[in-house]
Design an enzyme around this catalytic site. Structure first.
Site, PDB file in Angstrom:
ATOM      1  N   ARG A 227       0.845  -1.191   0.000  1.00 43.86           N
ATOM      2  CA  ARG A 227       0.000   0.000   0.000  1.00 43.86           C
ATOM      3  C   ARG A 227       0.885   1.248   0.000  1.00 43.86           C
ATOM      4  O   ARG A 227       1.956   1.264   0.610  1.00 43.86           O
ATOM      5  CB  ARG A 227      -0.917   0.027   1.231  1.00 43.86           C
ATOM      6  CG  ARG A 227      -2.079  -0.966   1.156  1.00 43.86           C
ATOM      7  CD  ARG A 227      -3.102  -0.545   0.110  1.00 43.86           C
ATOM      8  NE  ARG A 227      -4.288  -1.395   0.096  1.00 43.86           N
ATOM      9  CZ  ARG A 227      -4.459  -2.440  -0.689  1.00 43.86           C
ATOM     10  NH1 ARG A 227      -3.479  -2.805  -1.520  1.00 43.86           N
ATOM     11  NH2 ARG A 227      -5.586  -3.135  -0.666  1.00 43.86           N
ATOM     12  N   HIS A 275      -0.748   0.368  -9.969  1.00 41.81           N
ATOM     13  CA  HIS A 275      -1.441  -0.557  -9.063  1.00 41.81           C
ATOM     14  C   HIS A 275      -1.941  -1.791  -9.821  1.00 41.81           C
ATOM     15  O   HIS A 275      -3.130  -2.132  -9.778  1.00 41.81           O
ATOM     16  CB  HIS A 275      -2.608   0.141  -8.361  1.00 41.81           C
ATOM     17  CG  HIS A 275      -2.984  -0.496  -7.058  1.00 41.81           C
ATOM     18  ND1 HIS A 275      -3.443   0.211  -5.982  1.00 41.81           N
ATOM     19  CD2 HIS A 275      -2.961  -1.802  -6.650  1.00 41.81           C
ATOM     20  CE1 HIS A 275      -3.708  -0.606  -4.979  1.00 41.81           C
ATOM     21  NE2 HIS A 275      -3.409  -1.837  -5.358  1.00 41.81           N
TER      22      HIS A 275
END
Length: 312
Positions: A227, A275
């Site tokens: 993250r 991502h």
């Protein structure tokens, strides 16, 4: 059996049809605002509070490996999900294989010094460089969960020294395990490549900061697959500019999409992907969810349930 489904970007109709085929006895519907009809299971990603609040559900499935979007909403809206409702995440469903591909390809890229040769190419400079030695190229995995174990297994094929760090000690063959904050410095001290696969919890936010980066060997590399909130981006940029960190491969960021004005875009030692390190594979996810629901209906004990207190 009634199942409600919500995902802001997935092909909802595909999922509904696939779930109906995999669980013939289930009535599956797309949830929309105002739908307060009963349901047994909810399949969600970034769900609105009203979707889950007050429901007597048998389980909720997060349609990804992380559950931070749900847990963060629960902190602000504890009524969103009753404490008795089990919360599951997709433990693998093809994500482990994707993480393996991503991590191995980038580690080998750095090990063979392709990053340095790219910089030489940009200036039309021809110069063979000394090779790195495998025994000195220790790979450290920060976060030793399901995906971390998969990445470690794939790197063992290439005979790199491997170590991992997590809250509790692991017993992975061929991997040196470190546990707890008291062993973090020792873990970092030999990591030529640091691969971040930590869960997103209050304890891990901002963990990759100046103090942590200073404990790595000079010229280390960072691969962030977890993250964006784990990394203090200004501290990473400073470490890159000083040479303390030689390169970074980043798939996740504090703000996504990464703003055009971010200095990370133009930094010569940073590689960015949007991502995509491990995305949900629908067919494998449907198979996992249908199997898990069948086990829940039989009252069996299951792996993959989220510990809400720990955040993973």
């Amino acid at each position: 059996m009634d199942i409600i489904f919500y995902h802001p970007t997935f092909d909802t109709q595909w999922w509904i049809e696939a779930l109906r085929k995999a669980i013939p006895q289930a009535r599956v519907r797309a949830w929309k605002s105002g739908d307060n009809d009963s349901a047994d299971y909810a399949l969600v990603w970034h769900p609105p509070v009203e979707m889950l609040a007050g429901r007597d559900l048998k389980a909720v499935f997060a349609l990804g490996a992380g559950v931070d979007s749900i847990l963060s909403k629960l902190q602000a809206h504890p009524e969103m999900l009753k404490p008795s409702v089990p919360l599951f995440r997709l433990e693998d469903t093809g994500m482990g294989e994707q993480m393996q591909e991503y991590a191995v390809s980038q580690v080998l890229h750095w090990f063979r010094r392709f990053d340095d040769y790219r910089i030489q190419q940009n200036s039309s400079h021809w110069q063979p460089l000394p090779e790195y030695h495998r025994e000195d190229f220790t790979i450290g995995i920060l976060g030793a969960g399901v995906l971390g174990s998969k990445v470690a297994q794939s790197l063992q094929t290439w005979r790199f020294p491997l170590r991992c760090w997590s809250r509790t000690r692991k017993s992975w063959p061929g991997v040196q395990s470190f546990a707890g904050r008291e062993e973090l410095s020792a873990f970092l001290s030999q990591c030529r490549v640091l691969i971040n696969l930590l869960p997103n919890t209050p304890e891990t936010v901002g963990i990759i900061n100046q103090q942590l980066l200073e404990k790595l060997p000079d010229g280390a590399y960072l691969l962030n697959l977890a993250r964006g909130v784990h990394v203090v981006e200004d501290d990473l940029l400073a470490a890159l500019d000083s040479g303390k960190v030689k390169g970074a491969m980043l798939d996740v960021f504090n703000r996504e999409p990464l703003p055009p004005e971010s200095p990370l875009w133009q930094h010569p030692r940073v590689t960015i992907t949007p991502h995509v390190a491990a995305i949900t594979r629908p067919a494998e996810a449907v198979e996992y969810i249908s199997r898990t629901i069948a086990q829940l209906e039989k009252g069996e004990r299951l792996c993959g349930q989220v510990d809400r207190a720990r955040g993973y």
